[in-house]
Write an enzyme that holds these catalytic residues in place. Structure first.
Site, PDB file in Angstrom:
ATOM      1  N   GLU A   1       3.888  -3.631  12.227  1.00  0.00           N
ATOM      2  CA  GLU A   1       3.029  -2.505  12.081  1.00  0.00           C
ATOM      3  C   GLU A   1       1.667  -3.257  11.190  1.00  0.00           C
ATOM      4  OE1 GLU A   1       0.139  -0.229  10.883  1.00  0.00           O
ATOM      5  OE2 GLU A   1       1.984   0.363   9.347  1.00  0.00           O
TER       6      GLU A   1
ATOM      7  N   GLU B   1       7.988   2.630  15.297  1.00  0.00           N
ATOM      8  CA  GLU B   1       8.889   3.196  14.205  1.00  0.00           C
ATOM      9  C   GLU B   1       9.036   4.720  14.168  1.00  0.00           C
ATOM     10  OE1 GLU B   1       8.600   0.183  10.664  1.00  0.00           O
ATOM     11  OE2 GLU B   1       6.738   0.488  11.267  1.00  0.00           O
TER      12      GLU B   1
ATOM     13  N   ASN C   1       0.636  -1.205  -0.139  1.00  0.00           N
ATOM     14  CA  ASN C   1       0.146   0.088   0.175  1.00  0.00           C
ATOM     15  C   ASN C   1       0.872   1.459  -0.139  1.00  0.00           C
ATOM     16  OD1 ASN C   1       0.711  -0.734   2.663  1.00  0.00           O
ATOM     17  ND2 ASN C   1      -0.866   0.467   3.311  1.00  0.00           N
TER      18      ASN C   1
ATOM     19  N   CYS D   1      -3.409   1.848   6.413  1.00  0.00           N
ATOM     20  CA  CYS D   1      -3.974   1.398   8.030  1.00  0.00           C
ATOM     21  C   CYS D   1      -4.461   2.247   9.013  1.00  0.00           C
ATOM     22  CB  CYS D   1      -2.460   0.697   8.441  1.00  0.00           C
ATOM     23  SG  CYS D   1      -1.895  -0.517   7.907  1.00  0.00           S
TER      24      CYS D   1
END
Length: 457
Positions: free
Chosen positions: A233, A436, A135, A267
């Site tokens: 993630e 992150e 994505n 997300c």
């Protein structure tokens, strides 16, 4: 283990045309890449910190010289709008620069103890595997790669099967910038072959994965067999909370692109729009024309705001959530070739409906009314995910109370911004493990070593 496919065809999601054919990496080739990376990593970690920082800045400068090429490559392989793709290429450059600044600031501590001197060192893990999603192929690949390199590690990057082209080009630019050979390698291939080999290899110290919660759990379980470190993630079903005291006009105007960016394949997409009941009707009146005005079409056109979905399979998945007669608001989308789905809003949906609970990963949002602050918090937290979210209010106290009460790793007040390379990013609950980006990103790729030196005679 399934047979390794010889190659994968890369389709342009907007036209369904084949833009490239990319050979896949076998299990044996992954093993050979790990050996090469380990050798390169030892030399890299021994280099002076200033030299490593200088090479990473040179890598950033090299990426900067190819921003337009990288952006247009992203448009072709991922269907991203040109504006988004330019931002993504720039984000890779900026993150490399930011990570380079941390190389010489990756310091340990001196801890007061009796009888001597105690110090800590932050040492690189070794070889790091980064498994990037389709994505956001470019920036998310860099989220793991840049800080891992800056901390003194080698990186093996496995891009998604459908979007390997920008990753392969970045590896070429790394060599052009002068990074040592084999320090940063790209290994295209299937997740259940190339990715699994990377996760299982004993020479890979850590896996950084972005993708579905289901696959993330599998990686975590496989990594546990070797006590392998992971950063995950994963999914999201983020709320966009609009209180009646907010600037409702602005909240409605900005709500569409909070879930339509990248055709909803994000997300962090704010796909659950929670609106206080006293402002609900007014909000819907404003939202409908805002959604219908979103320009959906050729992603290479600067005017386009939303492009296609990534694949036929993803298109069919999204369609399964939205029967034709169910949409309260529906925008437009091109006919003909390409994986197109129109911007869509659902209302009057039960709390346990899959459109409310599942991460659809498409341009579909659900608008749900709430009564008061407690009800808004209850609805916002009524999900297995906890990645992101927004809230709109003019009441500063409420903004702070609700921000603290919502179980999510990244929240925005009166905006929809969640991700900056200079701030930490990650999720609660089943949205992930670890963080992150931000000032602590490099330490996630290090081991802490404690050394005590006796001063007693």
């Amino acid at each position: 283990m399934p047979d390794q496919p010889h190659a994968h065809q890369i389709l342009n999601p907007a036209t369904e045309e084949v833009v490239a054919t990319v050979p896949a990496t076998s299990e044996a080739e992954v093993g050979a890449a790990v050996v090469r990376a380990a050798t390169a990593q030892r030399r890299w970690s021994e280099a002076a910190p200033a030299d490593r920082a200088r090479l990473l800045r040179r890598f950033a400068a090299t990426v900067d010289g190819y921003l337009e090429e990288l952006a247009r490559l992203e448009v072709r392989e991922a269907g991203h709008t040109l504006g988004n793709a330019r931002w993504e290429a720039g984000n890779v450059r900026d993150l490399l620069d930011y990570a380079a600044g941390g190389v010489e600031r990756l310091t340990g501590r001196q801890i007061p103890v009796a009888g001597g001197l105690d110090i800590t060192l932050l040492e690189p893990l070794g070889v790091v595997g980064v498994i990037a999603p389709w994505n956001f192929p470019m920036p998310i690949a860099a989220w793991g790669t840049a800080p891992a390199l800056a901390a003194g590690n080698a990186v093996l990057l496995k891009p998604a099967e459908t979007t390997p082209l920008t990753a392969l080009r970045l590896a070429e630019l790394a060599l052009e910038a002068g990074l040592p050979e084999h320090l940063f390698q790209v290994l295209p291939g299937a997740g259940d072959v190339t990715g699994q080999a990377l996760v299982d290899h004993p020479g890979v110290a850590k896996i950084v994965f972005t993708g579905s919660t289901r696959v993330g759990k599998e990686i975590m379980a496989r990594g546990a067999r070797r006590t392998k470190r992971v950063t995950l993630e994963l999914g999201g079903k983020s709320p966009n909370i609009v209180f009646a005291d907010a600037d409702v006009e602005r909240a409605a105007a900005e709500a569409p692109m909070a879930y339509l960016d990248n055709a909803g394949q994000d997300c962090c997409a704010r796909t659950r729009i929670l609106v206080q009941r006293t402002a609900y009707d007014r909000f819907l009146e404003l939202l409908a024309p805002a959604v219908r005005s979103v320009v959906v079409g050729d992603p290479s056109d600067d005017r386009t705001q939303m492009g296609p979905l990534i694949s036929r399979a993803q298109l069919e998945r999204v369609r399964g959530y939205v029967p034709e007669d169910r949409a309260a608001v529906r925008g437009s989308a091109p006919d003909g070739p390409g994986f197109w789905f129109p911007p869509t809003v659902l209302t009057d949906v039960a709390a346990d409906d899959p459109a409310v609970t599942d991460e659809i990963f498409g341009p579909v949002a659900v608008v749900i009314p709430f009564d008061d602050e407690a009800d808004a918090i209850r609805l916002a937290n009524d999900t297995e995910y906890g990645l992101s979210g927004s809230l709109w209010t003019r009441d500063l106290g409420r903004a702070l109370r609700v921000s603290r009460a919502v179980a999510a790793g990244n929240l925005s007040v009166n905006s929809h911004s969640s991700v900056r390379y200079s701030t930490p990013f990650g999720g609660y609950k089943q949205s992930g493990v670890g963080r992150e980006l931000g000032p602590d990103a490099l330490t996630a790729f290090t081991e802490t070593k404690n050394i005590f030196i006796s001063t007693e005679a």
